[in-house]
Motif scaffolding. Structure first.
Motif, PDB file in Angstrom:
ATOM      1  N   ALA A  22       0.836  -1.195   0.000  1.00  0.00           N
ATOM      2  CA  ALA A  22       0.000   0.000   0.000  1.00  0.00           C
ATOM      3  C   ALA A  22       0.875   1.251   0.000  1.00  0.00           C
ATOM      4  CB  ALA A  22      -0.912  -0.009   1.225  1.00  0.00           C
ATOM      5  N   TYR A  23       0.481   2.252  -0.794  1.00  0.00           N
ATOM      6  CA  TYR A  23       1.226   3.495  -0.904  1.00  0.00           C
ATOM      7  C   TYR A  23       0.319   4.688  -0.606  1.00  0.00           C
ATOM      8  CZ  TYR A  23       5.149   1.275  -3.395  1.00  0.00           C
ATOM      9  OH  TYR A  23       6.225   0.505  -3.737  1.00  0.00           O
ATOM     10  N   GLY A  24       0.871   5.697   0.052  1.00  0.00           N
ATOM     11  CA  GLY A  24       0.254   7.003   0.048  1.00  0.00           C
ATOM     12  C   GLY A  24       0.549   7.671  -1.276  1.00  0.00           C
ATOM     13  N   PHE A  25      -0.195   8.731  -1.611  1.00  0.00           N
ATOM     14  CA  PHE A  25      -0.031   9.355  -2.923  1.00  0.00           C
ATOM     15  C   PHE A  25       1.400   9.857  -3.139  1.00  0.00           C
ATOM     16  CE2 PHE A  25      -0.185  12.733  -6.042  1.00  0.00           C
ATOM     17  CZ  PHE A  25      -1.016  12.214  -7.025  1.00  0.00           C
ATOM     18  N   GLU A  26       1.960  10.567  -2.165  1.00  0.00           N
ATOM     19  CA  GLU A  26       3.308  11.124  -2.310  1.00  0.00           C
ATOM     20  C   GLU A  26       4.356  10.012  -2.407  1.00  0.00           C
ATOM     21  OE1 GLU A  26       4.306  14.170  -2.843  1.00  0.00           O
ATOM     22  OE2 GLU A  26       2.228  14.894  -2.856  1.00  0.00           O
ATOM     23  N   LEU A  28       3.864   7.055  -3.541  1.00  0.00           N
ATOM     24  CA  LEU A  28       3.697   6.427  -4.853  1.00  0.00           C
ATOM     25  C   LEU A  28       4.357   7.273  -5.935  1.00  0.00           C
ATOM     26  CD1 LEU A  28       2.408   4.133  -6.515  1.00  0.00           C
ATOM     27  CD2 LEU A  28       0.370   5.582  -6.736  1.00  0.00           C
ATOM     28  N   LEU A  29       4.184   8.592  -5.860  1.00  0.00           N
ATOM     29  CA  LEU A  29       4.802   9.480  -6.850  1.00  0.00           C
ATOM     30  C   LEU A  29       6.324   9.366  -6.805  1.00  0.00           C
ATOM     31  CD1 LEU A  29       4.455  11.716  -8.976  1.00  0.00           C
ATOM     32  CD2 LEU A  29       4.509  13.380  -7.102  1.00  0.00           C
ATOM     33  N   ASN A  30       6.879   9.312  -5.608  1.00  0.00           N
ATOM     34  CA  ASN A  30       8.332   9.184  -5.463  1.00  0.00           C
ATOM     35  C   ASN A  30       8.834   7.845  -6.010  1.00  0.00           C
ATOM     36  OD1 ASN A  30       8.557  11.694  -4.234  1.00  0.00           O
ATOM     37  ND2 ASN A  30       8.309  10.867  -2.164  1.00  0.00           N
ATOM     38  N   ALA A  31       8.123   6.762  -5.677  1.00  0.00           N
ATOM     39  CA  ALA A  31       8.526   5.437  -6.155  1.00  0.00           C
ATOM     40  C   ALA A  31       8.453   5.357  -7.677  1.00  0.00           C
ATOM     41  CB  ALA A  31       7.631   4.362  -5.528  1.00  0.00           C
ATOM     42  N   LEU A  32       7.408   5.961  -8.254  1.00  0.00           N
ATOM     43  CA  LEU A  32       7.243   5.960  -9.707  1.00  0.00           C
ATOM     44  C   LEU A  32       8.361   6.753 -10.381  1.00  0.00           C
ATOM     45  CD1 LEU A  32       5.560   5.207 -12.165  1.00  0.00           C
ATOM     46  CD2 LEU A  32       4.092   7.175 -11.694  1.00  0.00           C
ATOM     47  N   ASN A  33       8.677   7.910  -9.847  1.00  0.00           N
ATOM     48  CA  ASN A  33       9.732   8.738 -10.450  1.00  0.00           C
ATOM     49  C   ASN A  33      11.112   8.107 -10.307  1.00  0.00           C
ATOM     50  OD1 ASN A  33       8.311  10.873 -11.623  1.00  0.00           O
ATOM     51  ND2 ASN A  33       8.101  11.947  -9.668  1.00  0.00           N
ATOM     52  N   GLU A  34      11.345   7.407  -9.206  1.00  0.00           N
ATOM     53  CA  GLU A  34      12.623   6.708  -9.039  1.00  0.00           C
ATOM     54  C   GLU A  34      12.784   5.631 -10.108  1.00  0.00           C
ATOM     55  OE1 GLU A  34      12.803   5.212  -5.086  1.00  0.00           O
ATOM     56  OE2 GLU A  34      13.030   7.198  -4.152  1.00  0.00           O
ATOM     57  N   SER A  35      11.706   4.926 -10.408  1.00  0.00           N
ATOM     58  CA  SER A  35      11.765   3.878 -11.434  1.00  0.00           C
ATOM     59  C   SER A  35      11.906   4.470 -12.831  1.00  0.00           C
ATOM     60  CB  SER A  35      10.508   2.999 -11.364  1.00  0.00           C
ATOM     61  OG  SER A  35      10.447   2.304 -10.144  1.00  0.00           O
ATOM     62  N   ILE A  36      11.221   5.578 -13.086  1.00  0.00           N
ATOM     63  CA  ILE A  36      11.341   6.239 -14.388  1.00  0.00           C
ATOM     64  C   ILE A  36      12.768   6.731 -14.604  1.00  0.00           C
ATOM     65  CG2 ILE A  36      10.643   8.293 -15.696  1.00  0.00           C
ATOM     66  CD1 ILE A  36       7.850   7.957 -14.497  1.00  0.00           C
ATOM     67  N   GLU A  37      13.395   7.223 -13.543  1.00  0.00           N
ATOM     68  CA  GLU A  37      14.769   7.726 -13.616  1.00  0.00           C
ATOM     69  C   GLU A  37      15.736   6.662 -14.110  1.00  0.00           C
ATOM     70  OE1 GLU A  37      18.244  10.090 -12.997  1.00  0.00           O
ATOM     71  OE2 GLU A  37      16.140  10.704 -13.024  1.00  0.00           O
ATOM     72  N   ILE A  38      15.473   5.406 -13.754  1.00  0.00           N
ATOM     73  CA  ILE A  38      16.345   4.303 -14.177  1.00  0.00           C
ATOM     74  C   ILE A  38      16.346   4.172 -15.701  1.00  0.00           C
ATOM     75  CG2 ILE A  38      16.679   1.799 -14.094  1.00  0.00           C
ATOM     76  CD1 ILE A  38      15.520   1.867 -11.252  1.00  0.00           C
ATOM     77  N   VAL A  47       2.387  15.674 -10.389  1.00  0.00           N
ATOM     78  CA  VAL A  47       1.230  15.207  -9.610  1.00  0.00           C
ATOM     79  C   VAL A  47       0.025  15.027 -10.536  1.00  0.00           C
ATOM     80  CG1 VAL A  47      -0.453  15.912  -7.857  1.00  0.00           C
ATOM     81  CG2 VAL A  47       1.995  16.194  -7.420  1.00  0.00           C
ATOM     82  N   ARG A  48      -0.142  15.965 -11.458  1.00  0.00           N
ATOM     83  CA  ARG A  48      -1.285  15.904 -12.375  1.00  0.00           C
ATOM     84  C   ARG A  48      -1.233  14.637 -13.235  1.00  0.00           C
ATOM     85  NH1 ARG A  48      -2.281  17.334 -17.643  1.00  0.00           N
ATOM     86  NH2 ARG A  48      -4.404  18.021 -18.132  1.00  0.00           N
ATOM     87  N   THR A  49      -0.055  14.304 -13.729  1.00  0.00           N
ATOM     88  CA  THR A  49       0.075  13.107 -14.574  1.00  0.00           C
ATOM     89  C   THR A  49      -0.270  11.849 -13.797  1.00  0.00           C
ATOM     90  OG1 THR A  49       1.767  14.143 -15.957  1.00  0.00           O
ATOM     91  CG2 THR A  49       1.673  11.739 -15.974  1.00  0.00           C
ATOM     92  N   LEU A  50       0.199  11.762 -12.554  1.00  0.00           N
ATOM     93  CA  LEU A  50      -0.122  10.584 -11.750  1.00  0.00           C
ATOM     94  C   LEU A  50      -1.621  10.490 -11.515  1.00  0.00           C
ATOM     95  CD1 LEU A  50       0.545   8.119 -10.131  1.00  0.00           C
ATOM     96  CD2 LEU A  50       1.214   9.577  -8.207  1.00  0.00           C
ATOM     97  N   ARG A  51      -2.269  11.610 -11.255  1.00  0.00           N
ATOM     98  CA  ARG A  51      -3.719  11.581 -11.061  1.00  0.00           C
ATOM     99  C   ARG A  51      -4.447  11.105 -12.316  1.00  0.00           C
ATOM    100  NH1 ARG A  51      -4.002  17.233  -7.637  1.00  0.00           N
ATOM    101  NH2 ARG A  51      -3.638  16.290  -5.581  1.00  0.00           N
ATOM    102  N   VAL A  74      -4.854   5.007   1.258  1.00  0.00           N
ATOM    103  CA  VAL A  74      -3.721   4.292   0.677  1.00  0.00           C
ATOM    104  C   VAL A  74      -4.140   3.682  -0.646  1.00  0.00           C
ATOM    105  CG1 VAL A  74      -2.640   3.798   2.892  1.00  0.00           C
ATOM    106  CG2 VAL A  74      -4.301   2.182   1.962  1.00  0.00           C
ATOM    107  N   LEU A  75      -3.150   3.506  -1.503  1.00  0.00           N
ATOM    108  CA  LEU A  75      -3.403   2.976  -2.849  1.00  0.00           C
ATOM    109  C   LEU A  75      -2.837   1.568  -2.950  1.00  0.00           C
ATOM    110  CD1 LEU A  75      -2.408   6.258  -4.632  1.00  0.00           C
ATOM    111  CD2 LEU A  75      -4.669   5.228  -4.751  1.00  0.00           C
TER     112      LEU A  75
END
Length: 334
Positions: A22-26, A28-38, A47-51, A74-75
């Motif tokens: 389970a993730y909180g919104f923030e 989740l955004l951090n985890a997603l951006n860390e993976s995109i960075e790879i 934030v808008r794109t994630l929504r 939580v998501l």
């Protein structure tokens, strides 16, 4: 769909996140951006794109219809069995597949696109069955129990980015796992299984192979280590071996095989050695030769022809094949 750049990558990352924890919104955004960075250095989403992505996940008509409660703090999927990989293609995804197939028709006479065209046809066949209960057309050879394919893309990226890895590996007969420093150089598929080749710096072997299956437990990136390039001529390396195991300091031998019962024709249509050649003499039309190392995989391939093949050269290979045949006979002696 907002922000279509690397959308499919984001969807796969989000799908994995929602299945694992389970993730909180923030968070989740951090985890997603860390993976995109790879995959895309120095890039991130807003934030808008994630929504907008979350809307696609929840949308039952034009999205994935994922079990993500709307107002939960939580998501996480409310059903642990759900995955977007099980859902039919979205409308725009089907459009992209169709467009790709049409584009490939322009290159149908270029052999380098054959594999991609084949993959698209296989994919489309699976989708037709899932969506329309269509009759299965393609039956292709694949390994249902193959568990290591998830390592393929990360290792491919590690080679591209020249990353040093710490490998955690446990062979089928090992009681304990072993850890070593590994510099990945090449990926190769053999016998429906992928292998990564590179330098095992811990053991000092530069043509080390690792199967991408359950024996490869895990690997981590060693950021403080300098990547060592390969000086191996991989084309020559693979042209002078059958399979993936190359013992250290092994010698290349000239192998001559004599086929019986017309089986040389079968070998020529599906050779187990890529660099075989024919003899010019008419009385040797049933023979082939190639230069290779002698390893277990070569012997296994020769034995697969049973009584329809005979090793003429070298003597060391004749002895090893004969020894294998004698051992097999013992198993069947009554």
């Amino acid at each position: 769909m907002a922000n279509s750049k690397h959308a499919h990558l984001r969807y796969n990352i989000l799908d994995e996140c929602f299945r694992k924890r389970a993730y909180g919104f923030e968070d989740l955004l951090n985890a997603l951006n860390e993976s995109i960075e790879i995959h895309y250095p120095n890039e991130s989403i807003s934030v808008r794109t994630l929504r907008e992505d979350l809307k696609v996940f929840r949308d039952k008509k034009n999205g994935f219809g994922a079990p993500l409660p709307d107002k939960a703090r939580v998501l996480k999927y409310s059903s642990s069995n759900f995955s977007i990989a099980q859902k039919p293609l979205l409308e725009y995804e089907q459009y992209l597949i169709d467009a790709a197939q049409q584009l490939l028709e322009r290159f149908e006479n270029d052999p380098k696109y054959d594999k991609l065209a084949e993959a698209l046809i296989k994919f489309q066949d699976e989708e037709d069955q899932q969506e329309n209960d269509a009759k299965k057309i393609l039956y292709y050879d694949h390994n249902e129990e193959y568990k290591g394919i998830n390592f393929l893309k990360p290792l491919y990226l590690s080679i591209k980015k020249k990353q040093v890895l710490q490998i955690n590996y446990k062979g089928f007969k090992d009681e304990l796992s072993s850890i070593y420093e590994f510099h990945p150089h090449i990926l190769r598929q053999y016998n429906r299984r992928w292998f990564v080749f590179g330098l095992n710096k811990t053991k000092g072997i530069k043509e080390w192979s690792i199967p991408l299956d359950e024996r490869l437990l895990d690997f981590n990136i060693l950021k403080d280590q300098d990547y060592l390039e390969s000086d191996t001529d991989w084309e020559t390396c693979f042209r002078t071996m059958v399979g993936v195991v190359r013992p250290k300091d092994v010698k290349i031998e000239r192998v001559v095989l004599l086929f019986h019962n017309g089986r040389e024709n079968y070998f020529k249509t599906k050779p187990f050695h890529p660099g075989y050649d024919l003899f010019f003499e008419k009385d040797k039309n049933d023979q082939v030769w190639f230069d290779t190392i002698i390893n277990r995989e070569l012997i296994q391939q020769i034995l697969s022809y049973g009584q329809d093949v005979q090793v003429l050269e070298p003597e060391i290979l004749r002895i090893q094949v004969a020894k294998q045949i004698k051992s097999m006979n013992i198993l069947y002696d009554s």
